[in-house]
Design a protein around this motif. Structure first.
Motif, short mmCIF file in Angstrom:
data_model
loop_
_atom_site.label_atom_id
_atom_site.label_comp_id
_atom_site.label_asym_id
_atom_site.label_seq_id
_atom_site.Cartn_x
_atom_site.Cartn_y
_atom_site.Cartn_z
N GLY A 17 0.74 -1.19 0.04
CA GLY A 17 -0.07 0.00 -0.11
C GLY A 17 0.87 1.17 -0.03
O GLY A 17 0.18 2.08 0.09
N VAL A 18 2.29 1.03 0.02
CA VAL A 18 3.02 2.49 0.00
C VAL A 18 3.52 2.88 -1.88
O VAL A 18 3.67 2.01 -2.96
N ARG A 19 3.07 3.98 -2.44
CA ARG A 19 3.49 4.66 -3.16
C ARG A 19 5.04 5.27 -3.04
O ARG A 19 5.73 6.53 -2.44
N GLU A 20 6.22 4.03 -3.97
CA GLU A 20 7.49 4.64 -3.93
C GLU A 20 7.98 4.91 -5.49
O GLU A 20 7.21 4.82 -6.10
N PRO A 21 7.78 6.08 -4.99
CA PRO A 21 8.93 6.85 -6.35
C PRO A 21 10.34 6.44 -6.36
O PRO A 21 11.42 6.09 -5.40
N VAL A 22 10.76 6.38 -7.93
CA VAL A 22 11.75 6.01 -8.38
C VAL A 22 12.57 6.26 -9.45
O VAL A 22 11.94 7.00 -10.19
N GLY A 23 13.52 6.98 -9.10
CA GLY A 23 14.46 8.12 -9.74
C GLY A 23 15.51 7.60 -10.81
O GLY A 23 15.68 8.03 -11.41
N ALA A 24 15.96 6.30 -10.17
CA ALA A 24 16.84 5.59 -10.91
C ALA A 24 16.93 4.60 -10.79
O ALA A 24 16.69 3.66 -10.19
N GLY A 25 17.52 3.59 -11.51
CA GLY A 25 17.22 2.20 -11.35
C GLY A 25 16.46 1.44 -12.86
O GLY A 25 16.57 1.89 -13.88
N ASP A 26 16.72 0.07 -13.05
CA ASP A 26 16.70 -0.22 -14.03
C ASP A 26 15.13 -1.35 -13.78
O ASP A 26 15.22 -1.09 -12.94
#
Length: 288
Positions: free
Chosen positions: A272-281
């Motif tokens: 139930g968490v919204r996690e922003p991803v700024g870098a990665g594959d």
């Protein structure tokens, strides 16, 4: 009678008649104009990496904003995470551009590779008749035989304090037996209506000039210039369950639900968490 040595295939710019060379003079006439973004267009037969070359030229003061460097062949082309990008000579479009977004908050510069993706996809839809989608953050996808395939990629690099070099690699006429990996594709394999590289390159650079102008006029605000909405509309990652492989050997699985104002991919996880991803594959696992 003296026997003449036949030139090696690589020595002749017309060695593959299905893949004629780009016309640098015609490209300059079409793209370089007073008041326009593009100030110089150079075409080289072969180089290691157009990005590396243009970063070096900028550092030496030999390239200003709007410089375009195109290579007929790249021997050390790089994608994200330093992955190799190679293809036969004249089988694709491999080019880099130098931008100096003076006055735009540096926090918004992260939108430049996404902006380039939108510009390229828009141009290819018009000029090649190929539906191109975007895999966050910067892969260009086409459909070959009902399967999603990567046909191109975008790499942005800072050059000093005030400039960004953006490189684009696109497979145009690559045949099935020339693909570096089975999951790769090309415009030709996707059924492109046209694979003449000159008009394709002109279309992409004109589209990039238009989107960059909109973005600058909006002070880099991706919502105000329509970039955020347009990127989301063409992003194949949104609505999919994906795995984000992050720095530090960490990974997150979730549904890609949005691209936020900073250009980050927002994942809704099972917790139930919204996690922003700024870098990665990002790995597409399955449709949502």
């Amino acid at each position: 009678m003296t026997q003449r040595h036949a030139p090696d295939a690589d020595d002749s710019r017309w060695s593959d008649l299905d893949r004629p060379p780009l016309n640098a003079a015609a490209l300059r006439r079409a793209l370089v104009r007073s008041g326009g973004l593009w100030t110089d267009v150079q075409v080289v037969a072969r180089t290691g990496s157009t990005n590396s070359d243009l970063v070096a030229r900028a550092a030496e003061g030999r390239a200003g904003e709007g410089a375009v460097l195109v290579a007929e062949e790249q021997t050390s082309g790089r994608g994200r995470l330093d992955r190799q990008w190679t293809a036969p000579a004249r089988s694709g479009l491999f080019f880099s551009v130098l931008l100096r977004p003076a006055g735009i908050p540096v926090a918004r510069w992260g939108w430049l590779p996404l902006l380039t993706g939108v510009a390229v996809a828009t141009a290819l839809s018009r000029a090649a008749g190929v539906d191109t989608s975007l895999k966050w953050p910067n892969d260009l996808l086409v459909t070959v035989g009902g399967e999603e395939r990567k046909a191109g990629g975008i790499l942005a690099e800072r050059s000093g304090e005030d400039a960004v070099v953006i490189g684009v690699g696109l497979n145009v006429t690559l045949r099935a037996d020339e693909l570096p990996v089975p999951t790769a594709g090309s415009l030709a394999l996707a059924g492109a209506a046209g694979t003449d590289r000159d008009p394709l390159l002109r279309a992409m650079l004109r589209s990039l000039e238009e989107w960059y102008g909109r973005w600058r006029a909006a002070d880099g605000d991706p919502a105000a210039c329509g970039l955020q909405e347009t990127y989301a509309a063409g992003c194949a990652t949104l609505g999919r369950v994906v795995r984000a492989e992050l720095p530090g050997d960490r990974s997150v699985v979730g549904e890609a639900v949005a691209v936020d104002g900073d250009g980050r991919l927002v994942l809704a996880t099972g917790q139930g968490v919204r996690e922003p991803v700024g870098a990665g594959d990002i790995v597409h696992l399955r449709p949502a």
